[in-house]
Scaffold this motif. Structure first.
Motif, short mmCIF file in Angstrom:
data_model
loop_
_atom_site.label_atom_id
_atom_site.label_comp_id
_atom_site.label_asym_id
_atom_site.label_seq_id
_atom_site.Cartn_x
_atom_site.Cartn_y
_atom_site.Cartn_z
N GLY A 12 0.93 -5.18 -4.42
CA GLY A 12 2.07 -4.31 -4.67
C GLY A 12 1.72 -2.86 -4.99
O GLY A 12 2.50 -2.16 -5.64
N SER A 13 0.58 -2.38 -4.49
CA SER A 13 0.24 -0.98 -4.80
C SER A 13 1.16 0.00 -4.06
O SER A 13 1.47 1.08 -4.59
CB SER A 13 -1.23 -0.69 -4.50
OG SER A 13 -1.50 -0.74 -3.12
N ASN A 14 1.60 -0.35 -2.88
CA ASN A 14 2.57 0.53 -2.18
C ASN A 14 3.92 0.50 -2.89
O ASN A 14 4.60 1.53 -2.99
CB ASN A 14 2.70 0.13 -0.72
CG ASN A 14 1.57 0.67 0.13
OD1 ASN A 14 1.51 1.87 0.39
ND2 ASN A 14 0.65 -0.19 0.53
N LEU A 15 4.32 -0.67 -3.36
CA LEU A 15 5.54 -0.78 -4.18
C LEU A 15 5.44 0.18 -5.38
O LEU A 15 6.37 0.94 -5.66
CB LEU A 15 5.68 -2.23 -4.66
CG LEU A 15 6.36 -2.46 -6.01
CD1 LEU A 15 7.85 -2.25 -5.88
CD2 LEU A 15 6.06 -3.85 -6.54
N GLN A 16 4.29 0.16 -6.06
CA GLN A 16 4.12 1.04 -7.23
C GLN A 16 4.24 2.50 -6.83
O GLN A 16 4.90 3.29 -7.54
CB GLN A 16 2.74 0.81 -7.86
CG GLN A 16 2.58 -0.54 -8.49
CD GLN A 16 1.28 -0.64 -9.28
OE1 GLN A 16 0.79 0.33 -9.83
NE2 GLN A 16 0.72 -1.84 -9.34
N LEU A 86 9.15 -3.21 3.65
CA LEU A 86 8.09 -4.22 3.64
C LEU A 86 6.83 -3.56 3.10
O LEU A 86 6.33 -2.59 3.69
CB LEU A 86 7.83 -4.75 5.06
CG LEU A 86 9.05 -5.30 5.82
CD1 LEU A 86 8.63 -5.77 7.21
CD2 LEU A 86 9.69 -6.44 5.05
N ALA A 87 6.32 -4.06 1.99
CA ALA A 87 5.15 -3.46 1.35
C ALA A 87 4.11 -4.56 1.12
O ALA A 87 4.04 -5.14 0.05
CB ALA A 87 5.54 -2.77 0.05
N GLY A 88 3.36 -4.85 2.18
CA GLY A 88 2.41 -5.94 2.10
C GLY A 88 3.10 -7.29 2.10
O GLY A 88 2.66 -8.21 1.42
N VAL A 170 -8.13 4.29 3.34
CA VAL A 170 -6.82 4.27 4.01
C VAL A 170 -5.71 4.02 2.99
O VAL A 170 -4.65 4.67 3.03
CB VAL A 170 -6.79 3.19 5.12
CG1 VAL A 170 -5.38 3.00 5.66
CG2 VAL A 170 -7.75 3.58 6.25
N LEU A 171 -5.95 3.11 2.04
CA LEU A 171 -4.90 2.76 1.07
C LEU A 171 -4.46 3.98 0.26
O LEU A 171 -3.27 4.14 -0.03
CB LEU A 171 -5.40 1.65 0.14
CG LEU A 171 -4.34 1.02 -0.76
CD1 LEU A 171 -3.28 0.27 0.05
CD2 LEU A 171 -4.98 0.06 -1.78
N ALA A 172 -5.42 4.83 -0.08
CA ALA A 172 -5.06 6.04 -0.85
C ALA A 172 -4.06 6.89 -0.08
O ALA A 172 -3.15 7.49 -0.68
CB ALA A 172 -6.32 6.84 -1.16
C1 GRF Z 1 -1.50 -2.53 2.70
O1 GRF Z 1 -2.76 -2.23 3.21
C2 GRF Z 1 -0.46 -2.42 3.79
O2 GRF Z 1 -0.77 -1.45 4.74
C3 GRF Z 1 -0.50 -3.78 4.42
O3 GRF Z 1 -0.71 -4.67 3.36
C4 GRF Z 1 -1.36 -3.99 2.29
C5 GRF Z 1 -0.49 -4.16 1.09
O4 GRF Z 1 -1.08 -3.66 -0.08
N1 GRF Z 1 0.71 -4.05 5.15
P1 GRF Z 1 -0.23 -3.56 -1.41
O5 GRF Z 1 0.31 -4.95 -1.71
O6 GRF Z 1 0.87 -2.56 -1.19
O7 GRF Z 1 -1.21 -3.11 -2.45
#
Ligand code: GRF
Length: 210
Positions: A12-16, A86-88, A170-172
């Motif tokens: 859930g890091s993108n959610l955050q 959709l976030a992961g 990439v995640l950053a």
């Molecule tokens: C991310 O790398 C996103 O691109 C992919 O799944 C991962 C989810 O990471 N779809 P997080 O749960 O948001 O940390």
């Protein structure tokens, strides 16, 4: 006030990143619910700590994909969201589900689509000798990891990269472009042409380079 609903399966890091940017920039929007198909997903705890309603719909309790997606859609619709993010969320969605949310369903994928749809994107990019990698925010269409591209970010692939190192780099950038894209949606700035190309209403560049 736009209503955002976020689907997760894990960290859930993108959610955050989206929740924090929404608060920091006082978007005319709020995250009304976070739903997970996996009990115990870390992102659920973050959402609860921030007073966001959460729910779990465990896909293993359903006989097939259609039944799960139908129940998921019923649950989502009970929150009347304007946008589903959709976030992961690690589920392949049925065509009926995708059609139901056409034009209001966003995803982020850790590659420069249309390259490397599917899993193990970072390993595949390194093995292919790519010199750049990145992430893509796109509207969801029935074909997995396709659909109109909203934003992309690039990072260099370094000589001694491993999938883990590249993934972190990439995640950053995911944490920058996903909130940016969601904000554009909230502000009504995204226009999708008949040819499937997304443009920003006010001409802002949609390529964010890291
Ligand atoms: C991310 O790398 C996103 O691109 C992919 O799944 C991962 C989810 O990471 N779809 P997080 O749960 O948001 O940390």
């Amino acid at each position: 006030m736009k209503r955002i609903l976020i689907l997760i399966s894990g960290r859930g890091s993108n959610l955050q990143a989206i929740v924090q940017r929404c608060a920091d920039e006082a978007w005319p929007a709020r995250v009304v619910a976070v739903l997970s198909n996996r009990p115990g997903a870390d992102g659920l705890a973050f959402a609860e700590q921030h007073g966001i309603t959460t729910a779990v719909l465990d896909h293993r309790q359903f006989a097939d994909r259609e039944t799960f997606d139908a129940e998921l859609a019923r649950l989502i619709d009970s929150f009347a969201p304007d946008l589903v993010v959709l976030a992961g969320f690690m589920r392949i969605l049925t065509d009926g589900f995708v059609a139901h949310y056409a034009g209001r369903l966003l995803n982020i994928h850790p590659s420069l689509l249309p390259a490397f749809a599917g899993l193990h994107t970072h390993r595949r990019a390194i093995e292919a000798g790519c010199k750049v990698a990145g992430a893509t925010v796109h509207f969801v269409t029935p074909t997995l990891d396709h659909g109109p591209i909203v934003a992309q970010a690039t990072v260099p692939v370094l000589a001694d990269d491993t999938p883990a190192l590249l993934s972190a780099r990439v995640l950053a950038l995911e944490h920058q472009i996903y909130p940016m894209a969601v904000r554009w949606f909230v502000d009504g700035d995204l226009q999708v042409s008949d040819d499937g190309v997304v443009r920003h209403r006010r001409g802002v560049s949609q390529l964010f380079c890291g």
